[in-house]
Design a protein around this motif. Structure first.
Motif, PDB file in Angstrom:
ATOM      1  N   VAL A  99       0.995  -1.345  -0.398  1.00 45.48           N
ATOM      2  CA  VAL A  99      -0.070   0.152   0.012  1.00 45.48           C
ATOM      3  C   VAL A  99       0.758   1.292  -0.098  1.00 45.48           C
ATOM      4  N   PRO A 100       0.666   3.009  -0.274  1.00 45.92           N
ATOM      5  CA  PRO A 100       1.312   3.879  -0.341  1.00 45.92           C
ATOM      6  C   PRO A 100       1.138   4.429   0.853  1.00 45.92           C
ATOM      7  N   ASN A 101       2.524   4.639   0.775  1.00 39.20           N
ATOM      8  CA  ASN A 101       2.811   6.205   2.078  1.00 39.20           C
ATOM      9  C   ASN A 101       1.589   7.154   2.127  1.00 39.20           C
ATOM     10  N   TYR A 102       1.717   7.733   3.326  1.00 37.23           N
ATOM     11  CA  TYR A 102       0.862   8.948   3.372  1.00 37.23           C
ATOM     12  C   TYR A 102       1.901   9.558   3.583  1.00 37.23           C
ATOM     13  N   GLU A 103       1.695  11.449   2.457  1.00 34.85           N
ATOM     14  CA  GLU A 103       2.550  11.853   2.499  1.00 34.85           C
ATOM     15  C   GLU A 103       1.996  13.289   3.258  1.00 34.85           C
ATOM     16  N   VAL A 104       2.279  14.135   4.166  1.00 36.52           N
ATOM     17  CA  VAL A 104       1.480  15.646   4.526  1.00 36.52           C
ATOM     18  C   VAL A 104       2.813  17.105   4.608  1.00 36.52           C
TER      19      VAL A 104
ATOM     20  N   TYR B  53       4.491  11.406  10.281  1.00 38.18           N
ATOM     21  CA  TYR B  53       4.146  11.445   8.692  1.00 38.18           C
ATOM     22  C   TYR B  53       5.372  12.473   8.040  1.00 38.18           C
TER      23      TYR B  53
ATOM     24  N   GLN C 230      -1.563   3.114  13.286  1.00 32.51           N
ATOM     25  CA  GLN C 230      -1.892   3.678  12.424  1.00 32.51           C
ATOM     26  C   GLN C 230      -1.216   4.328  11.576  1.00 32.51           C
TER      27      GLN C 230
ATOM     28  N   LEU D  69       0.649   3.830   7.768  1.00 35.15           N
ATOM     29  CA  LEU D  69       1.000   5.084   7.116  1.00 35.15           C
ATOM     30  C   LEU D  69       1.908   5.441   6.680  1.00 35.15           C
TER      31      LEU D  69
ATOM     32  N   HIS E 194      -2.715  -7.037   7.991  1.00 35.07           N
ATOM     33  CA  HIS E 194      -3.755  -6.951   7.074  1.00 35.07           C
ATOM     34  C   HIS E 194      -3.972  -5.793   5.956  1.00 35.07           C
ATOM     35  N   PHE E 195      -3.428  -4.277   7.081  1.00 37.12           N
ATOM     36  CA  PHE E 195      -4.195  -3.607   6.062  1.00 37.12           C
ATOM     37  C   PHE E 195      -2.710  -3.853   4.940  1.00 37.12           C
ATOM     38  N   ALA E 196      -1.937  -4.106   5.249  1.00 36.21           N
ATOM     39  CA  ALA E 196      -0.745  -3.614   4.466  1.00 36.21           C
ATOM     40  C   ALA E 196      -0.662  -4.460   2.929  1.00 36.21           C
TER      41      ALA E 196
ATOM     42  N   GLY F 273      -2.615  -5.044   1.197  1.00 36.60           N
ATOM     43  CA  GLY F 273      -3.676  -4.117  -0.424  1.00 36.60           C
ATOM     44  C   GLY F 273      -4.417  -4.522  -0.487  1.00 36.60           C
ATOM     45  N   VAL F 274      -5.155  -4.553  -1.778  1.00 41.68           N
ATOM     46  CA  VAL F 274      -6.260  -4.838  -2.262  1.00 41.68           C
ATOM     47  C   VAL F 274      -5.899  -5.892  -3.526  1.00 41.68           C
ATOM     48  N   ASP F 275      -6.410  -6.986  -3.202  1.00 36.14           N
ATOM     49  CA  ASP F 275      -6.215  -7.995  -4.137  1.00 36.14           C
ATOM     50  C   ASP F 275      -7.899  -7.482  -5.338  1.00 36.14           C
TER      51      ASP F 275
END
Lengths: 516, 516
Positions: B39-44, B332, B370, B374, B410-412, B414-416
């Motif tokens: 999953v991507p990182n969140y960049e503030v 972040y 969390q 991220l 599980h979050f990491a 990503g979406v199948d």
């Protein structure tokens, strides 16, 4: 008529524990403006994934279709729009639903009776509203019990006094002591009288939606209501792919009157949608497209919100689960899909499965609230007070969550990079081995620098121990009492209040009680 | 020698509450692989903000400088590298620190005695380690008390048995019943014997760092230790801008021996750094650049981690505060700065200020966990067990947090978006108004579809009420006991164990007890 916020200042300081307690729990009635995000959204789906889901949703609408149940007028409208009708099944040719959705506004203003409380729903904004729908309430003193109208009024008052809540919500709990066919009248009256924040209309019967419009015409004036949106109401889709006549009837009333609806699939993953994230997002998108398109068939330009209420399921017990990573994937993904449609987005909330406002409740809730902020949610229903999978509205959790909503406000401000914020003078002034507490930059900036909870315990261990080793729930119990004790009703023209009360009395007298 | 994980299966089912309780709390010793983010990182921070902070950090190093205290050799090394020395002040010309940092690896493998437990620190990975440093412990039964070596061993065992923990950590609590100058020996021995996961070395004296290396040479073999990294240790910077000789002495020992160090500013915002996010990030970056550059002066290529321990402060009480939006901004932002330096990043944890493992603890902790995921954190110290601002290691919170770490895994993922995950067959099979629970797709996928807690309550209200209305802490108390009751030591060559014990005994006998 003055609807300006009443500020009750902090009580005078004095000696003794009682005075300290009073000071600690003092509340001032102040409402923050809705959140305007100055931070990016988090996007979990790639462009490729988004395109696959969008193409699949079109296939669902065109080949499987959706049911509009016991609603011949809806079928006729769909036929005229170009859909293929087979019994109650509506198959929507590829591209048609998306095209119809294009007339829905990307943002709209919901007016409150106090114009300072108006909210703009859409864009980079986030509007926070309390829990919706629980038949039970809980507090530490009385335990878990059926909700009553007295509880309902207390929650409206708490929401009015909660700084970080922008919206009074709708069915903050189900007042089970009022007949089902009359309780919407009492609920609307409570929102109108005890708060000056925006609120939601009744959806449990088309006639009750009409009552909501009628009462708003008393509160705001008839012409104002026709020209402006004064309610945002919750239209659940009967997932999978079913639009029942009660909800659609309410939607029709609201859309005709230019009032906003949240078009919201209600999904426990694995039960009402596929057990996979991509499958669930496909179904959510298909359902929302059909519902939003239908709203635009009623009145092009009617304000609507892309809704997604989605939880995962515990396959051991069948219980819905909250704050889980899969729910996060769906919430982030649905936000991306909503933005690509140019629609405001509703999702997230203070979700948890716990029976008590304990650590489980807080882990699950914090996961859900943070994800809601980063997912680009524009309208967050259930943002405080939710307990036990939504069966219970908790007084303590209401104020605990409402306090946490402050973290969303402060995070959304983003990072200040002004010369003052760069603080190079301070770093030079303090130097290696120094201390920042006394420096000029700290003195000038400390008041607004860091968010602080109005509820949590930040005391030294010894003080905390002396005061009885209270946990968060115990602190929240004190806060709830203090808020309700100091509540003051926002001023309302007595003539308008009398008309509203007369309307409710007349309607109630016009029909026998019904409990279904 | 077999170090394969011992799986203790679920107990046989049987009648009665005791059997049900046993079944519910059964634990199996299984360790998940470290997290590889899909999953991507969140960049503030914007590119512009990053450039401002980086330029300011260079200014801090060049014009204000940092102090290397009571460490003439360090000053000599810096002078030779081209820095300007004035007393203990080291001013580093623009660009020099960043250039020196370039020899540090962007990722490295830390070996465990069980090779299946090796971790790769850096890149898209996230390695989770328990709380570090608390002088107190707490559990529901015994309350808050000074930590002992017996407590320490229990935490090592719990970490070994926690599926989502990849690392045994270091000072999981301070064993206050062992003399200060000897406790590192007992702590290292416990990590080496009671667990087969990777661990941290001692940093409280350079000689203790050397003991850590010596003991690792017994455990892994002398040559293996010189060629491989087998410890990651915590080197705190004495913020602002001060590098003391004890911590630098330990860093020197580790770097010389190719062992990893986390170079970590320890900052309560407003006290050890400016009260603003941008100012704090500037100081953090300057401090890390100086520390990492110094490690590379000792041995180019020595593995190091960009650390950031940053909390906000409650300006009313002076207490550090956790899970706050400003701490998130910094976490972040520091992740972005670390990635631009090509260094592994350490931050976040199960941070909270609460005295109890209650709702406050869980809100603050969930916010911190969390955000750590991220923010692109590669090594998360304190990922479970932290209570009361780090003063207390809580047994119940340890297992509560350790359970929550499953959500990060599980979050990491990503979406199948595979054909199976798209679930178009299921949507067609079920159709409008149907139910997914029994459909083929659900049957084939439900087991792995949704994360589920091994601790939280998912029961019907009535069952939960019958069983005593237990909150999360009460469930955790049961789980802690059950885990410790079923703990089994991972096999270790008896010869190696005997040598380790002999080393510890000899060292202890060689010096009088000291409690400072």
């Amino acid at each position: 008529m003055s609807d300006a916020p009443v500020k009750s200042g902090r009580r005078a300081r004095g000696g003794g524990g009682a005075a300290r307690r009073a000071e600690r729990t003092a509340v001032s009635v102040e409402t923050a403006k809705y959140i305007e995000r100055n931070v990016p959204n988090y996007e979990v789906l790639t462009e490729e994934a988004l395109e696959v889901i969008e193409a699949n949703a079109e296939t669902v609408l065109a080949e499987i279709g959706v049911n509009f149940v016991e609603n011949p007028e809806a079928l006729a409208r769909w036929k005229e729009a170009g859909a293929d009708i087979d019994g109650e099944r509506v198959r929507i040719p590829r591209g048609l639903a998306r095209k119809l959705c294009a007339t829905a506004p990307s943002e709209f203003t919901q007016h409150a009776r106090n114009p300072e409380r108006n909210v703009v729903i859409g864009g980079k904004n986030l509007v926070l509203a309390p829990v919706y729908g629980p038949p039970f309430v809980r507090d530490a003193e009385g335990g878990r019990r059926y909700a009553t109208m007295a509880d309902f009024e207390k929650f409206v008052k708490l929401a009015y006094m909660s700084k970080w809540l922008h919206h009074s919500g709708g069915t903050v709990c189900e007042p089970t002591d009022v007949p089902v066919n009359k309780r919407h009248l009492d609920m609307l009256l409570a929102h109108m009288i005890y708060s000056d924040k925006p609120f939601m209309g009744a959806v449990t019967e088309p006639s009750r939606a009409q009552d909501s419009v009628d009462m708003c015409e008393i509160l705001f004036g008839k012409e104002f209501v026709q020209d402006n949106t004064v309610m945002t109401s919750l239209i659940n889709i009967n997932s999978p792919l079913t639009f029942d006549n009660v909800m659609m009837g309410a939607l029709e009333v609201f859309a005709k009157n230019n009032q906003a609806s949240i078009i919201s699939p209600f999904i426990v993953g694995g039960a009402m949608a596929p057990v996979s994230v991509a499958g669930t997002l496909t179904q959510v998108l298909a359902e929302v497209m059909a519902g939003v398109a239908y709203s635009q068939l009623i009145r092009p330009g009617a304000p609507v919100i892309f809704g997604a209420f989605v939880t995962s399921i515990d396959m051991n017990s069948g219980a819905p689960t909250f704050g889980t990573p899969e729910a996060s994937h769906i919430t982030y993904g649905a936000g991306q899909l909503a933005r690509r449609m140019g629609l405001p987005y509703r999702s997230a909330g203070s979700f948890c499965g716990s029976k008590l406002p304990d650590a489980q409740a807080a882990y699950e809730t914090a996961n859900s609230l943070q994800m809601g902020l980063l997912a680009g949610v524009n309208f967050m229903l259930h943002s405080c007070g939710w307990l036990e999978g939504g069966l219970v509205a908790s007084f303590e959790k209401f104020v605990m969550d409402a306090d946490q909503l402050g973290t969303l406000h402060h995070f959304a401000k983003g990072v200040d990079i002004s010369e003052n914020a760069q603080a190079m003078d301070a770093i030079e002034e303090v130097g290696p081995g120094g201390h920042y507490l006394g420096c000029a930059h700290t003195q000038a900036n400390f008041k607004s620098a860091f968010w602080r909870s109005d509820l949590f315990d930040y005391k030294p261990f010894e003080t905390w121990a002396e005061e009885g080793e209270r946990d968060t729930q115990a602190l929240a119990t004190v806060r709830v009492k203090r808020m309700l004790d100091t509540y003051q009703q926002p001023a309302l023209d007595p003539e308008i209040e009398a008309q509203l009360r007369a309307y409710v009395a007349e309607k109630k007298a016009s029909m026998p009680d019904a409990f279904t």
